[in-house]
Design an enzyme around this catalytic site. Structure first.
Site, short mmCIF file in Angstrom:
data_model
loop_
_atom_site.label_atom_id
_atom_site.label_comp_id
_atom_site.label_asym_id
_atom_site.label_seq_id
_atom_site.Cartn_x
_atom_site.Cartn_y
_atom_site.Cartn_z
CB CYS B 52 -0.87 0.06 1.24
SG CYS B 52 -2.01 -1.31 1.35
CD GLN B 53 1.24 4.77 -4.36
OE1 GLN B 53 1.37 5.96 -4.20
NE2 GLN B 53 0.96 4.23 -5.53
#
Ligand SMILES: Cc1ncc(COP(=O)(O)O)c(C=O)c1O
Lengths: 412, 142
Positions: B52-53
């Site tokens: 996930c960013q």
């Protein structure tokens, strides 16, 4: 859109040349503040590409027919315009590429590949875009050379003393960004180039963010190479420029092999074409190159001084207003700065800001901006970034800041 | 309520807001706010969802043969998204979680909120939840 008296004359008529800006998204007029990623295109550029495919489409430098003549002439005219635009000695020093990234890879491969020996050093700065980091990592690894990083201060400025200390007989290539896409810092490249030359090192300047804002004079800079992209200066995507000094370009081996870049080919021996063609293998982005000429004309019709002044005022207004937001943390406060503001707001994640501003039809960028090492230097995950162009108005700045304040209140 | 019914419920709620992107996002943020508070001492690398960013933390527990998830994020929009997944999966049997497909994101036009690039991160969350369910499933069978 209401315009203030100060920028009424210019900006409103300039905006009319950008059809994309006329739209509303989610029922709200688009405010485009992501110009460092890419600028919008004026009608002159859009129409020219359309005209080229409608009237002149042909391969260049090859055919003996009318279309090929026209296409070739238009393509080569851009080369002359670019040479004039950056004050190169001659148009043969202008090589068309896919963009800044492609230009840097060309230099890393052809120059780096031919001069770097084990233990030699390449210098880049801490604020480089990934496209001015990775090509050097690749070539340094191949050549067993060492990549060294010029540090920066808290304001986001290169530490000149540290740079001078890093320079040595081992330094062969220096590649630095002219204007940082994340910090907006305008680097003292002229000084860097002259110091490098004293040590016999070659210098490449990444001008991707400079050509849309500043008058570039490669002769006065005395850089060995200068790279930039069409799409960041109101031109088409997929076309860029590498300027190189004639003597250097002539001495360098080609980057890619193929058609166009050769004089004679046989299975035993192939001779290469003259510059610039030696570095333009294959059918290029003809429409893009021709469109770029109109982008240069667009910039010149306004004047880079005018552009710079307008953007300076926009930057000042935005910076002043943003500074009043509690918890505003700017990243990049250099004394010499272009129209880019990277920031965080205490207690609010930039990702959330980007999404919520987008829902209000305000386009900004969030993340690391292809400068991850710089994020590490400032110890942040990412930032929100707004970047301005000639068509941005004071009202857009006000609207952006006002909306931001509102969101911040809600999110905290 | 089954996993499928919970997904339909979410689709229905977002349908009401469909035309208004802003309201949809605000609703998403509100949902995130209602998540059970995540223990601060678990906000470590061990509980982070990779891929996930933004940062997403998650863990799962076996409560009377049902998997119960707890999650958090450092961004409010992502927190809203992960809250949807918690709502869909939490309280179900590990086996059900492993067998059910997640289809609501497309139906609520999730890419409008997070951009198509970030949907990788969303898939990573789903994958992580299934991994937790798998681990619990294996333990139960022993
Ligand atoms: C400073 C800088 N260098 C290099 C690049 C790469 O340019 P392009 O993607 O057009 O090759 C960019 C664009 O993001 C940039 O801002």
């Amino acid at each position: 859109m209401k315009l203030s008296i100060k920028d009424q004359v210019d900006v409103s008529s300039i905006r009319k040349q950008f059809p994309v800006l006329e739209q509303s998204i989610n029922g709200k007029p688009l405010i485009y503040l992501d110009n460092a990623a890419t600028t919008q295109k004026p009608l002159a550029v859009i129409n020219e590409i359309n005209r080229y495919y409608t009237e002149d489409n042909s391969n260049i430098h090859r055919g003996m027919h009318a279309l090929a003549e026209r296409a070739t002439a238009a393509y080569e005219n851009t080369r002359k315009s670019v040479a004039r635009f950056i004050n190169a000695n001659e148009s043969e020093e202008i090589i068309f590429t896919k963009g800044t990234t492609d230009s840097i890879n060309l230099v890393a491969h052809s120059l780096g590949g031919s001069i770097l020996k084990p233990g030699d050093e390449v210098l880049i700065s801490c604020m480089e875009h990934h496209s001015n980091i990775v090509p050097w990592q690749i070539i340094c690894k191949q050549a067993k050379a060492v990549l060294k990083i010029i540090p920066i201060n808290k304001r986001g400025e290169i530490l000149i003393e540290e740079f001078l200390n890093l320079l040595s007989e081992r330094t062969k290539i220096i590649s630095v960004v002219h204007i940082s896409n994340t910090l907006g810092t305008v680097n003292p490249v002229k000084r860097i180039i002259s110091e490098a030359h004293k040590r016999g090192a070659k210098v490449l300047i990444d001008g991707a963010q400079a050509t849309p804002h500043h008058k570039i004079d490669v002769k006065s800079l005395n850089c060995d190479f200068y790279a930039f992209s069409g799409h960041k200066m109101y031109g088409p995507t997929g076309v860029g420029v590498l300027y190189g000094k004639r003597t250097l370009l002539e001495a360098l081996p080609p980057y890619q092999g193929g058609g166009e870049m050769i004089k004679d080919v046989s299975f035993t021996q192939t001779s290469y074409n003259e510059i610039p063609y030696k570095f333009e293998a294959g059918t290029p982005n003809i429409a893009g190159v021709i469109g770029l000429n109109r982008a240069i004309e667009f910039i010149e019709s306004i004047g880079l001084n005018q552009i710079r002044n307008h953007e300076k005022e926009i930057l000042l207004r935005a910076t002043t207003q943003l500074s009043e937001i509690t918890g505003f943390q700017p990243m990049g406060t250099a004394l010499e700065k272009a129209s880019v503001i990277s920031f965080n707001i205490e207690g609010v994640h930039p990702f959330d800001l980007g999404i919520l501003l987008d829902a209000k039809s305000i386009a900004i960028r969030t993340g690391h901006h292809c400068t991850q090492p710089l994020m590490e230097r400032f110890n942040v995950e990412g930032t929100a970034r707004v970047s301005f162009a000639i068509y941005n108005t004071f009202e857009e700045v006000d609207q952006f800041v006002w909306t931001l304040c509102d969101l911040v209140k809600k999110l905290r | 309520m089954s996993i499928k019914m919970r997904q339909e419920e979410i689709i229905g709620e977002f349908k009401l807001l469909e035309s208004d992107l802003e309201m949809s996002i605000n609703y998403l943020i509100e949902l995130g706010d209602q998540l059970t508070p995540f223990p601060e001492n678990k906000k470590t690398d061990d509980f982070i969802v990779k891929g996930c960013q933004s940062k997403v933390w998650m863990f799962a527990e076996d409560k009377n043969q049902n998997v119960v998830y707890n999650a958090d994020s450092n961004t409010v929009v992502t927190k809203g998204l992960v809250s949807l997944l918690v709502r869909v999966f939490s309280g179900h049997k590990a086996e059900e979680i492993l067998n059910e497909e997640i289809y609501f994101p497309e139906k609520i036009g999730m890419s409008r909120f997070i951009g198509s690039q970030r949907s990788n991160g969303f898939s990573a969350m789903v994958k992580q939840m299934k991994l937790y369910a798998l681990a619990i499933n294996i333990k139960e069978k022993k």
